[in-house]
Design an enzyme around this catalytic site. Structure first.
Site, mmCIF file in Angstrom:
data_model
loop_
_atom_site.group_PDB
_atom_site.id
_atom_site.type_symbol
_atom_site.label_atom_id
_atom_site.label_comp_id
_atom_site.label_asym_id
_atom_site.label_seq_id
_atom_site.Cartn_x
_atom_site.Cartn_y
_atom_site.Cartn_z
ATOM 1 N N ALA A 156 0.823 -1.206 0.000
ATOM 2 C CA ALA A 156 0.000 0.000 0.000
ATOM 3 C C ALA A 156 0.859 1.259 0.000
ATOM 4 O O ALA A 156 0.549 2.237 -0.693
ATOM 5 C CB ALA A 156 -0.935 -0.008 1.207
ATOM 6 N N TYR A 157 1.930 1.234 0.786
ATOM 7 C CA TYR A 157 2.827 2.390 0.842
ATOM 8 C C TYR A 157 3.474 2.639 -0.515
ATOM 9 O O TYR A 157 3.514 3.774 -1.006
ATOM 10 C CB TYR A 157 3.892 2.148 1.913
#
Length: 248
Positions: A156-157
């Site tokens: 996600a990052y």
């Protein structure tokens, strides 16, 4: 906001400028003679302490606040910088958050929170910068080298930071004819609270040994790359500069 008079110095606004990489960038640009706007979202005391440190050394600085993802608050922050210094030459967007978890396990509220700051926040700051940075200026985003290392738990990052890079690459082309460069610095593992939080000593040592230089980066290492793009690097445009000690 701390008040200072208008200036003939080049002016830089650094989002997330009160700590970590942002603080190192502020200190490096102050040493280069820039007037600085130190942006903070929540820690006013740290931002004002940094401003006092710069002004005590003979520099010029103000503190400005705002949620990077709120266009009204950031518009007001840019207004404050222009009022204090007469214009803006360089915008460096270091503000960001990181939540790590496998894709299968990530709380979607954390996904939304991270993407709001990292993607929408970058877009809002880039939009304001595109409208206001003076000719001969620079816009610099901060991403991560993990966009090309595919580490588990970073999905996600990395998705948010890949968007940061894309925004900069396209904005560089959209600003054709305005003599404004747009680039991204992509650090490797850097010894900041954002990176160190939640990692045990073995994990930190593993990251330190992952680079040929066999150490973690320091915030000042990233600040050197930012200073290069903010100053002499007028022929570097629309690029991602991997500042990572040789991390594969």
């Amino acid at each position: 906001m701390t008040s200072t008079p208008r200036t003939t110095r080049r002016v830089a606004l650094v989002t997330g400028g009160s700590g970590g990489i942002g603080k190192a960038v502020v200190e490096r640009l102050a040493a280069d003679g820039f007037a600085l706007a130190v942006h903070y979202a929540g820690n006013k005391a740290k931002a004002e302490a940094l401003v006092e440190e710069i002004t005590a050394a003979g520099g010029q600085a103000i503190a400005v606040s705002g949620d990077v993802a709120d266009e009204h608050e950031m518009g007001a922050a840019f207004d404050a910088v222009e009022t204090a210094f007469g214009g803006i030459d360089v915008v460096i967007n270091t503000a960001g958050i990181m939540v790590l978890a496998p894709i299968a396990d990530l709380d979607l509220d954390d996904l939304d929170r991270m993407h709001r700051t990292n993607i929408r926040g970058t877009f809002v700051v880039a939009q304001q910068a595109a409208r206001r940075v003076r000719r001969g200026g620079a816009i610099i985003n901060v991403s991560t080298s993990v966009t090309r290392t595919q580490l588990p738990a970073y999905g996600a990052y990395v998705a948010s930071k890949a968007a940061v890079q894309s925004i900069a690459l396209i904005l560089a082309r959209e600003l054709r004819g305005k003599d404004i460069t747009v680039n991204t610095v992509a650090p490797g593992p850097v010894a900041t609270p954002l990176f160190l939080e939640g990692k045990d000593e073995a994990t930190i040592a593993h990251f330190a040994q992952a680079t040929p230089l066999e150490r973690l980066g320091e915030p000042r290492d990233v600040a050197e790359s930012v200073a290069f793009l903010a100053g002499p690097a007028r022929w570097v445009n629309g690029q991602v500069l991997y500042t990572n000690g040789g991390l594969a």
